[in-house]
Design a protein around this motif. Structure first.
Motif, PDB file in Angstrom:
ATOM      1  N   GLY A 185       0.636  -1.108  -0.081  1.00  0.00           N
ATOM      2  CA  GLY A 185      -0.157   0.349  -0.323  1.00  0.00           C
ATOM      3  C   GLY A 185       1.122   1.028   0.179  1.00  0.00           C
ATOM      4  O   GLY A 185       0.513   2.127   0.497  1.00  0.00           O
ATOM      5  N   LEU A 186       2.164   0.621  -0.508  1.00  0.00           N
ATOM      6  CA  LEU A 186       2.885   2.482  -0.306  1.00  0.00           C
ATOM      7  C   LEU A 186       3.645   3.156  -1.357  1.00  0.00           C
ATOM      8  O   LEU A 186       3.375   1.700  -2.368  1.00  0.00           O
ATOM      9  CB  LEU A 186       4.204   2.050   0.907  1.00  0.00           C
ATOM     10  CG  LEU A 186       4.301   1.842   1.473  1.00  0.00           C
ATOM     11  CD1 LEU A 186       5.639   1.892   2.568  1.00  0.00           C
ATOM     12  CD2 LEU A 186       3.373   3.491   2.583  1.00  0.00           C
ATOM     13  N   VAL A 187       3.403   4.069  -2.088  1.00  0.00           N
ATOM     14  CA  VAL A 187       4.549   4.527  -2.971  1.00  0.00           C
ATOM     15  C   VAL A 187       5.413   5.354  -3.077  1.00  0.00           C
ATOM     16  O   VAL A 187       5.278   5.731  -2.691  1.00  0.00           O
ATOM     17  CB  VAL A 187       2.767   5.261  -3.952  1.00  0.00           C
ATOM     18  CG1 VAL A 187       3.518   6.629  -4.976  1.00  0.00           C
ATOM     19  CG2 VAL A 187       1.748   5.268  -4.552  1.00  0.00           C
ATOM     20  N   ILE A 188       6.220   4.741  -3.501  1.00  0.00           N
ATOM     21  CA  ILE A 188       7.412   4.940  -3.766  1.00  0.00           C
ATOM     22  C   ILE A 188       7.980   6.299  -4.841  1.00  0.00           C
ATOM     23  O   ILE A 188       7.661   5.993  -5.985  1.00  0.00           O
ATOM     24  CB  ILE A 188       8.767   3.870  -3.332  1.00  0.00           C
ATOM     25  CG1 ILE A 188       7.928   2.529  -2.496  1.00  0.00           C
ATOM     26  CG2 ILE A 188       9.245   3.978  -2.974  1.00  0.00           C
ATOM     27  CD1 ILE A 188       9.086   1.166  -2.773  1.00  0.00           C
ATOM     28  N   SER A 189       8.208   7.008  -4.475  1.00  0.00           N
ATOM     29  CA  SER A 189       8.895   7.603  -5.477  1.00  0.00           C
ATOM     30  C   SER A 189       9.840   7.815  -5.938  1.00  0.00           C
ATOM     31  O   SER A 189      11.172   8.132  -4.601  1.00  0.00           O
ATOM     32  CB  SER A 189       8.360   9.440  -5.403  1.00  0.00           C
ATOM     33  OG  SER A 189       8.325  10.373  -5.639  1.00  0.00           O
ATOM     34  N   TYR A 244       4.310   7.791  -0.046  1.00  0.00           N
ATOM     35  CA  TYR A 244       3.319   7.994   0.367  1.00  0.00           C
ATOM     36  C   TYR A 244       2.175   6.302   1.056  1.00  0.00           C
ATOM     37  O   TYR A 244       2.341   6.262   0.256  1.00  0.00           O
ATOM     38  CB  TYR A 244       2.374   8.555  -0.514  1.00  0.00           C
ATOM     39  CG  TYR A 244       2.897   9.728  -1.413  1.00  0.00           C
ATOM     40  CD1 TYR A 244       3.424  10.528  -1.034  1.00  0.00           C
ATOM     41  CD2 TYR A 244       4.110   9.176  -2.436  1.00  0.00           C
ATOM     42  CE1 TYR A 244       3.471  12.078  -1.870  1.00  0.00           C
ATOM     43  CE2 TYR A 244       5.177  10.228  -3.083  1.00  0.00           C
ATOM     44  CZ  TYR A 244       4.569  11.601  -2.103  1.00  0.00           C
ATOM     45  OH  TYR A 244       5.259  12.764  -3.759  1.00  0.00           O
ATOM     46  N   ASP A 245       2.043   6.426   1.874  1.00  0.00           N
ATOM     47  CA  ASP A 245       1.391   6.130   2.381  1.00  0.00           C
ATOM     48  C   ASP A 245      -0.201   5.442   2.592  1.00  0.00           C
ATOM     49  O   ASP A 245      -1.464   6.839   2.887  1.00  0.00           O
ATOM     50  CB  ASP A 245       1.802   6.172   4.210  1.00  0.00           C
ATOM     51  CG  ASP A 245       0.963   4.782   4.846  1.00  0.00           C
ATOM     52  OD1 ASP A 245       0.215   3.683   3.771  1.00  0.00           O
ATOM     53  OD2 ASP A 245       1.058   4.396   6.048  1.00  0.00           O
ATOM     54  N   SER A 246      -0.945   5.083   1.530  1.00  0.00           N
ATOM     55  CA  SER A 246      -2.149   5.391   0.105  1.00  0.00           C
ATOM     56  C   SER A 246      -2.775   4.794   1.321  1.00  0.00           C
ATOM     57  O   SER A 246      -4.172   4.646   1.950  1.00  0.00           O
ATOM     58  CB  SER A 246      -1.632   5.592  -1.362  1.00  0.00           C
ATOM     59  OG  SER A 246      -1.341   4.191  -1.497  1.00  0.00           O
ATOM     60  N   HIS A 247      -3.111   3.726   0.717  1.00  0.00           N
ATOM     61  CA  HIS A 247      -3.959   2.201   1.178  1.00  0.00           C
ATOM     62  C   HIS A 247      -3.944   0.942   2.013  1.00  0.00           C
ATOM     63  O   HIS A 247      -2.167   0.856   2.453  1.00  0.00           O
ATOM     64  CB  HIS A 247      -4.590   1.764  -0.241  1.00  0.00           C
ATOM     65  CG  HIS A 247      -4.295   2.648  -1.224  1.00  0.00           C
ATOM     66  ND1 HIS A 247      -6.128   3.161  -1.616  1.00  0.00           N
ATOM     67  CD2 HIS A 247      -3.984   3.263  -2.550  1.00  0.00           C
ATOM     68  CE1 HIS A 247      -6.231   4.145  -2.383  1.00  0.00           C
ATOM     69  NE2 HIS A 247      -4.691   4.362  -3.428  1.00  0.00           N
ATOM     70  N   HIS A 248      -4.760   0.311   1.930  1.00  0.00           N
ATOM     71  CA  HIS A 248      -4.461  -0.509   3.111  1.00  0.00           C
ATOM     72  C   HIS A 248      -3.881  -2.085   2.648  1.00  0.00           C
ATOM     73  O   HIS A 248      -3.423  -2.724   3.201  1.00  0.00           O
ATOM     74  CB  HIS A 248      -6.051  -1.274   3.999  1.00  0.00           C
ATOM     75  CG  HIS A 248      -6.837   0.066   3.802  1.00  0.00           C
ATOM     76  ND1 HIS A 248      -5.852   0.726   5.183  1.00  0.00           N
ATOM     77  CD2 HIS A 248      -7.766   1.199   4.622  1.00  0.00           C
ATOM     78  CE1 HIS A 248      -6.790   1.542   5.375  1.00  0.00           C
ATOM     79  NE2 HIS A 248      -8.046   1.326   5.405  1.00  0.00           N
ATOM     80  N   GLY A 249      -4.301  -1.796   0.615  1.00  0.00           N
ATOM     81  CA  GLY A 249      -3.408  -3.233   0.326  1.00  0.00           C
ATOM     82  C   GLY A 249      -2.927  -2.757  -0.251  1.00  0.00           C
ATOM     83  O   GLY A 249      -2.439  -1.747  -1.041  1.00  0.00           O
ATOM     84  N   PRO A 250      -2.493  -3.728  -1.633  1.00  0.00           N
ATOM     85  CA  PRO A 250      -1.710  -3.410  -2.880  1.00  0.00           C
ATOM     86  C   PRO A 250      -2.987  -2.418  -4.005  1.00  0.00           C
ATOM     87  O   PRO A 250      -3.565  -2.187  -3.831  1.00  0.00           O
ATOM     88  CB  PRO A 250      -2.047  -5.268  -4.222  1.00  0.00           C
ATOM     89  CG  PRO A 250      -2.118  -6.186  -2.526  1.00  0.00           C
ATOM     90  CD  PRO A 250      -2.832  -5.126  -1.909  1.00  0.00           C
ATOM     91  N   ILE A 251      -1.183  -1.347  -4.209  1.00  0.00           N
ATOM     92  CA  ILE A 251      -1.881  -0.806  -5.337  1.00  0.00           C
ATOM     93  C   ILE A 251      -2.259  -0.823  -6.945  1.00  0.00           C
ATOM     94  O   ILE A 251      -0.890  -1.746  -6.900  1.00  0.00           O
ATOM     95  CB  ILE A 251      -0.585   0.973  -5.277  1.00  0.00           C
ATOM     96  CG1 ILE A 251      -1.303   1.265  -3.774  1.00  0.00           C
ATOM     97  CG2 ILE A 251      -0.928   2.195  -6.262  1.00  0.00           C
ATOM     98  CD1 ILE A 251      -0.219   2.059  -3.404  1.00  0.00           C
TER      99      ILE A 251
END
Length: 644
Positions: A366-370, A386-393
């Motif tokens: 659930g993290l977005v890595i820039s 960016y800590d965005s979601h509870h599961g896979p993006i």
């Protein structure tokens, strides 16, 4: 016997004609109302009834099973020559042509056909059927039609064992072809008989059939028909990888080349002009260890660079001219140590050509890595998270008009982020009842994006019109939708389902044409939401600092209390020692005062009465301290009992 002959004529054909003239009105008859007749009338209740002069009709839409068709054609090159004449020989054809032209029947037939042909030519010259009459007129704003979409075509997996449509890619030149990757991502349900092939479908174009009327050397007209076939039951081309394709992407600079990521981690490269077999593919030892979930072409001078992401925690860069090994590697370790055991698995990838050094990776956690590719060390390549979601993006894409804002999809929500704010998203949809699997922005309208869900529903969101609910929700099929792709003109949308159906939808003009002042309005909305999130973020920081300072103060107070808690006997002993020291100091002070005062020369002794008053004060102080200690012990015992 009289012979009688009767003549019959119309009255208008004999007699004197009628003469009309103007004169004032004359009253020929006057019938006054008779009140006595009202008793015989029956009064009816009023009733309104509409009368329509045409048949009542209703509109219905039915999606039926398509009838399988095959395309057949004949290319007639040349004919009519005698058997002993070779059409390739110029002298023989000229000799036969002169012989035919001298024949009288040939001249008569040409003269007869000439008038017919002249009439058709003049008719074609008089009327231009392709003329656009109102192209110079100003475009009048159309009445806003309700949002809608209709199914144009359905491309089904031709194999018996149906596979999931895992990726969709449009051909860059006009989007006339659609590349579809098929794979079974459920390892336990895969069988040996499952097909490995993926397909390229021809969705049909706007080109009309053409006739080649160019005169050749033999001066005969070659009539060749060029037609675009749109057969949803037979793909135009078959791609044969060594392992099922999970992702597939057309080269934006070359419409004949594709690159794909396989289930076993290999990268394959196709050139459709060279057949359905891959031209190059990577070796297993230098490929990914898990399925390749996303591969994207990079902006380069050669147009042969791409990079891929997989759940093995690696991002690899490739040159399709030499796929023996990757040109560069990045391990997605959040601690920036480059440890592959601690790496986060990648499920989505994003690259914007206007930002050639930046890219973003969506992970299983659930993290977005820039990331920044041009950093000097591998640790500096991971810029922030960016800590965005509870599961896979499952989807990650920048807005094509505002690249600083990007869209993510995971769990049950879709979120819009700003690069400057890492704590939370600036906009978010409410939690849906079904899981979201894919999303993408509209390439034409900056405020419109599409999402697909596992209940088979396609949602179209227009955040300028409505933020809480989708503008249009369409039930595409009864199966789960797993992939989504929009054509470059924003008019056609392709959705891939779990049972191998690629559904082609046409979006209404209101959702596929740029609206007036849309860019400025969306820019103001993004700026407003970003400011709001920055204010909330600053407020949260202040609250955290206050809580931290309060916790530190409470810890210091507890430590002081623990140090101050002593035994009552020790307190009494310390009070006695302090008391006697004070008494001695007071006696010495008075003695010195008596010595100084030479006027009286009379020494004052420490009287027993004064000493008795001091002792009384001392014992009252001791008992007061003892009562305070006992009260404190009682309170501590009560607090322990309540906590237990």
């Amino acid at each position: 016997m009289e012979i009688v002959h009767v003549y019959s004529k119309l009255r208008s054909e004999f007699g004197r004609q009628c003469l009309f003239s103007d004169r004032p009105a004359e009253l020929l008859l006057d019938l006054p109302p008779d009140p006595s007749l009202t008793l015989s009338f029956i009064q009816k209740s009023p009733r309104d009834q509409a009368v329509q002069a045409c048949w009542e009709t209703s509109e219905h839409q039915v999606n039926t099973e398509r009838f399988e068709t095959t395309s057949c054609g004949i290319n007639h090159m040349e004919g009519g020559w005698p058997k002993d004449i070779n059409p390739a020989e110029m002298e023989q054809t000229i000799r036969v042509r002169k012989k035919v032209e001298k024949d009288e029947s040939f001249i008569n037939s040409v003269l007869q056909l000439g008038s017919v042909m002249e009439h058709c030519i003049r008719q074609n010259n008089a009327v231009d059927i392709y003329q656009e009459c109102f192209e110079d007129e100003e475009v009048v704003e159309e009445i806003q039609e309700p949002p809608s979409a209709k199914t144009v075509n359905i491309f089904r997996d031709p194999n018996e064992i149906k596979r999931t449509v895992t990726s969709l890619s449009w051909q860059p030149d006009g989007g006339r072809k659609l590349a579809v990757a098929y794979s079974c991502l459920e390892f336990q349900k895969s069988s040996k008989d499952i097909s490995l092939d993926s397909y390229i479908w021809d969705i049909g174009g706007s080109e009309r059939p053409q006739i080649d009327l160019t005169p050749h050397q033999d001066q005969y007209v070659h009539c060749t028909m060029f037609s675009v076939s749109e057969n949803p039951n037979r793909p135009e081309m078959m791609l044969k990888p060594t392992s099922p394709l999970v992702c597939l992407d057309y080269n934006p600079k070359d419409s004949h080349t594709l690159v794909g990521g396989s289930y076993n981690g290999q990268i394959a490269f196709w050139d459709t002009r060279k057949g359905n077999q891959p031209v190059e593919f990577s070796s297993l030892e230098h490929s990914h260890r898990d399925p390749v979930y996303k591969i994207i072409w990079l902006q380069s001078k050669t147009g042969t660079d791409a990079f891929s992401a997989s759940t093995d925690g690696q991002v690899l860069w490739w040159d399709v001219r030499k796929l023996a090994e990757p040109t560069e590697c990045l391990v997605l370790d959040p601690s920036r140590e480059g440890n592959l055991d601690q790496a986060l698995g990648a499920t989505s990838l994003e690259f914007e050509p206007t930002m050639p050094t930046k890219f973003m990776v969506g992970t299983e956690q659930g993290l977005v890595i820039s990331c920044n590719r041009k950093a000097k060390t591998p640790a500096e390549k991971i810029v922030c998270t960016y800590d965005s979601h509870h599961g896979p993006i499952y989807a990650l894409q920048r807005n094509p008009f505002f690249p600083k804002n990007f869209l993510t999809v995971g769990d049950w929500t879709a979120r819009i982020w700003s690069e400057d704010i890492k704590e939370s998203s600036i906009m978010c949809t409410k939690y849906q009842m079904s899981y979201l699997t894919d999303a993408c922005w509209s390439p034409v309208r900056p405020s419109v994006f599409f999402t697909v869900k596992m209940d088979g529903v396609l949602d179209v969101w227009d955040i300028l019109f409505k933020q809480s609910d989708p503008t249009l929700s369409l039930k595409v099929c009864d199966n789960s939708l797993y992939s989504l792709s929009v054509q470059d003109n924003g008019r056609l949308v392709a959705c891939g389902s779990q049972l191998g159906e690629a559904t082609l939808l046409e979006i209404c003009s209101g959702l596929s044409n740029l609206q007036k002042n849309e860019k400025s309005l969306l820019a103001a909305m993004f700026e407003r939401e970003s400011k709001r999130e920055k204010i909330l973020e600053a407020r949260q920081r202040e609250v955290r600092l206050k809580e931290r300072s309060r916790s530190e103060q409470s810890r210091e107070e507890e430590a002081g209390r623990e140090e101050g808690e002593e035994d009552p006997k020790q307190l009494i002993a310390r009070a006695e020692s302090d008391f006697y020291s004070l008494v001695e100091a007071e006696v010495k002070r008075r003695e010195k005062k008596d010595e100084v005062m030479k006027v009286r020369r009379k020494k004052k002794s420490f009287s027993f009465g004064s000493f008795n008053s001091v002792l009384t004060a001392f014992w009252s102080f001791i008992f007061q301290e003892k009562d305070i200690c006992e009260e404190k012990d009682v309170k501590d015992e009560e607090q322990r009992g309540t906590s237990e």
